[in-house]
Design an enzyme around this catalytic site. Structure first.
Site, PDB file in Angstrom:
ATOM      1  N   HIS A  89      -8.497   4.885  -0.905  1.00 38.65           N
ATOM      2  CA  HIS A  89      -7.195   4.230  -0.804  1.00 38.65           C
ATOM      3  C   HIS A  89      -7.042   3.190  -1.912  1.00 38.65           C
ATOM      4  O   HIS A  89      -7.109   1.992  -1.679  1.00 38.65           O
ATOM      5  CB  HIS A  89      -7.091   3.576   0.585  1.00 38.65           C
ATOM      6  CG  HIS A  89      -5.782   2.920   0.867  1.00 38.65           C
ATOM      7  ND1 HIS A  89      -4.590   3.338   0.319  1.00 38.65           N
ATOM      8  CD2 HIS A  89      -5.469   1.852   1.674  1.00 38.65           C
ATOM      9  CE1 HIS A  89      -3.609   2.556   0.770  1.00 38.65           C
ATOM     10  NE2 HIS A  89      -4.115   1.651   1.579  1.00 38.65           N
ATOM     11  N   CYS A 127       0.834  -1.212   0.000  1.00 40.82           N
ATOM     12  CA  CYS A 127       0.000   0.000   0.000  1.00 40.82           C
ATOM     13  C   CYS A 127       0.861   1.252   0.000  1.00 40.82           C
ATOM     14  O   CYS A 127       0.344   2.358  -0.130  1.00 40.82           O
ATOM     15  CB  CYS A 127      -0.924   0.014   1.211  1.00 40.82           C
ATOM     16  SG  CYS A 127      -1.573  -1.587   1.631  1.00 40.82           S
TER      17      CYS A 127
END
Lengths: 380, 132
Positions: free
Chosen positions: A329, A80
Site C-alpha cells: 500500500h 490513501c
C-alpha cells in the site's frame, strides 16, 4: 474510454530510487505495453510528497521522469485514495473532449523514514484539529471502528485473522507484491499491537511503488492496443473528515455513494462483478468495504469470508493481488495498482492468481477512514 | 504537528469548553462544530455547550503514536457518547489500559494535549476521565 497500457513496479523498499526513477521504471513498462503512444497530459496520484519530501509540483517531476517536458499535468490528492481519484480525473480529461491520451501515474515513497514519521504523515488523512492534534493515529481511528464492529456483530479476533492470511496466500503468488510470505492465524493474533485490537498483521506494510496506466478515447484505443479494457462506470463519495460526527461508522456514506454512482453508470450491479480489488489497509477496512459495495449485507462479510466466499473462483473473487495487506500500500499509488490489476485480470495476463474468463471487474480505493472513496468498474 | 498561536486560539471554545454545533433547521447537535449541518445540509448552525458526561462506545489503546507524542504513549482513545447522544472522539486518561469497558461512564476534563518543543506553545484540550 479505455485502458490501453499498464506498467507497474514491484512494491518494495527502494532505498536506491526516488520518485523520478520509480515513475520512469513503471512508465517504460506501460510504453512497452502499447503499440504506440503519445500522451498529452499526466495526472499523478500521490499523498505524501508534500508532507514527507517537501515536494509539490509533482506533475513536473513526473514529466521529466518520462521525457515529456512541456506537457501539462497535475497531482490529485485524496489521502490513501489519491490513486483512484487520479484515474477519475484522467478519465474526465478525455471524456471532456480536451485530450485523447492521458497517463495516470500513481507514485509513493514511504520507506525512507522511521515509522513514527510515516505515522505522522498518514495521520494527516484524519481531522488535524480534532484527531491528529491529540496524537490519535490513523490506525487508532480504524481500531475504534474494528472494536465497534466486533462488539456489534460478535466477531471474534480469530475470525478477523482469516482475511490477512488469505491476502498473504495471494500475495505469495503475485510478483509485484511487497509481502510474499505466507502467514497463519497464530501469526496474526500474536503479532505486535499497533492500536488494540489492530495488530501489525492486520495492517498494510510501508513501501514504495509506482504504477502507470495509459487511458485513451475509443477511436485512439483501437490503434494503441489489441486488448483495450473499457472503463464502464465510476463514482466517488465522501464521509465526515472527523469520525466523531459520523452517523454510521460501520457503513460509510462514501463507499455507498461511490458504488451507487459507478453501478448506475455501468448499468451493472454487485452480482455482475467477477473480480474486484478493494481497499484493505486494515482488516476492518476490508469488511466495511465488502459490505459498503453491496457484496455482503451489514455485519455479514466476516461470516462469508469464514465460509470461504470471495476467494479465487468465487463471484466476485476479491483481492487476488494480495490486497493492500500483501501486495502493499504505497498509499497514493494504490488506486492505480488496483485498476491496473483488474484490467490485467480482464485481459487474462495478470501474473499472479488469475481467474479465467473474467468479464467485469471493480476497483475500490479510499482515503482516510473511508473518508474519500472512488469506485471504478471495468469491462472486457 | 505545526502549531501557531492563532491556530490554537481560534479553536478554544470547542477544544477547551466542549462546544458543539446545533443545526438551526433539523436541530441535530454534533461535535466538532461546523458552520453548515452535515446531516440536512442547512447553511446555519449555532454553538452550544455539550454535556460533559458520557459513556464509552468504543476504545483503543494506541502504542504506535505519531512523532512528538511518545511521552503520552500508550494513548487510550475513546469514542464517547455524551448524555445528549452527541459523539466525541478523545483520549481517555486516569485509568489503566485494561480497565476500560463498553458502557463505562466518563466525564470531560481539561488536560495538556501537545507541547510544541521546549519553548513552543502548550496546547490544551478536552480528554475524558472515569466518572461515577
Amino acid at each position: 474510454m479505455y485502458i490501453v497500457g499498464i506498467g507497474m513496479v514491484k512494491i518494495d523498499r527502494y532505498y536506491d530510487k526516488g520518485y523520478m526513477q520509480l515513475i520512469h521504471d513503471a512508465a517504460i513498462r506501460a510504453f512497452d505495453d502499447v503499440n504506440s503512444y503519445e500522451p498529452e497530459v499526466v495526472v499523478v496520484g500521490n499523498m505524501l510528497s508534500s508532507s514527507l519530501y517537501n515536494q509539490d509540483s509533482l506533475a513536473a517531476l513526473a514529466l521529466d521522469a518520462i521525457g515529456f517536458r512541456g506537457l501539462g499535468g497535475l497531482k490529485v490528492e485524496a489521502a490513501c485514495g489519491s490513486g483512484g481519484h487520479a484515474v477519475i480525473v484522467g478519465y474526465s480529461l478525455i471524456a471532456s473532449g480536451l485530450y485523447d491520451q492521458v497517463m495516470v501515474i500513481g507514485v509513493e515513497k514511504m520507506s525512507d523514514y522511521p515509522t513514527s514519521t510515516v505515522t505522522s504523515a498518514l495521520a494527516q488523512a484524519a481531522d488535524a484539529e480534532y484527531e491528529y492534534i491529540y496524537g490519535i493515529s490513523f490506525a487508532a481511528l480504524n481500531a475504534l471502528v474494528m472494536r465497534l464492529y466486533m462488539l456489534k456483530y460478535e466477531a471474534k479476533r480469530e475470525d478477523l485473522a482469516l482475511w490477512p492470511v488469505r491476502m498473504h496466500e495471494y500475495g505469495s503468488k503475485n510478483p509485484y507484491a511487497q509481502l510474499r510470505n505466507r502467514i497463519t492465524i497464530e501469526d496474526v493474533v500474536n503479532s505486535p499491537i499497533i492500536s488494540d485490537p489492530i495488530r501489525l498483521m492486520d495492517s498494510a506494510p510501508i513501501g514504495d511503488g509506482a504504477a502507470v496506466i495509459i487511458l485513451a478515447s475509443e477511436d485512439t484505443a483501437r490503434k494503441l492496443s489489441d486488448t483495450p479494457i473499457e472503463i464502464a462506470g465510476l463514482g466517488f463519495g465522501s464521509d465526515g473528515l472527523d469520525l466523531s460526527s459520523r452517523e454510521e461508522l460501520l457503513n460509510p456514506i462514501s463507499i455507498r455513494r461511490a458504488a451507487e454512482k459507478a453501478f448506475r453508470m455501468s448499468k451493472l450491479s454487485p452480482s455482475n462483478i467477477d473480480v474486484a480489488e478493494i481497499h484493505d489497509a486494515f482488516t476492518i477496512t476490508a469488511l466495511v468495504s465488502i459490505e459498503g459495495l453491496g457484496f455482503a449485507g451489514p455485519g455479514e462479510s466476516w461470516k462469508l469470508i469464514k465460509d470461504g466466499r470471495f476467494a479465487a473462483g468465487d463471484k466476485p473473487s476479491i483481492n487476488l493481488s494480495g490486497g493492500l495487506k500483501a501486495r502493499g500500500h504505497p498509499v497514493g499509488a494504490t488506486g492505480v495498482y488496483q485498476v491496473a490489476e483488474i484490467a490485467m485480470q480482464l485481459r487474462g495476463d495478470f501474473p499472479g492468481v488469475r481467474i479465467s474468463n473474467a468479464e467485469k471487474g471493480l476497483a475500490m480505493n479510499t482515503g482516510g477512514v473511508a473518508t474519500l472513496t472512488s469506485v471504478i468498474i471495468m469491462k472486457r | 504537528m505545526k502549531i501557531s498561536p492563532a491556530r490554537v486560539w481560534r479553536e478554544k471554545d470547542s477544544r477547551y469548553r466542549l462546544e458543539g454545533s446545533k443545526c438551526k433547521k433539523c436541530s441535530r447537535v454534533f461535535y466538532p462544530p461546523k458552520p453548515s449541518c452535515p446531516y440536512c445540509g442547512y447553511s446555519d448552525t449555532e454553538r452550544i455547550n455539550l454535556p460533559r458526561r458520557g459513556r464509552v462506545v468504543s476504545w483503543t489503546v494506541e502504542y504506535t503514536v505519531p512523532e512528538g507524542y511518545r511521552e503520552y504513549a500508550p494513548i487510550i482513545v475513546g469514542l464517547i457518547e455524551l448524555e445528549n447522544g452527541t459523539r466525541v472522539i478523545a483520549p481517555i486518561v486516569d485509568v489503566e489500559v485494561d480497565k476500560i469497558y463498553e458502557g463505562m461512564y466518563v466525564e470531560a476534563v481539561l488536560r495538556k494535549i501537545f507541547e510544541d518543543g521546549d519553548e513552543g506553545i502548550i496546547v490544551y484540550g478536552i480528554k475524558f476521565a472515569p466518572s461515577t
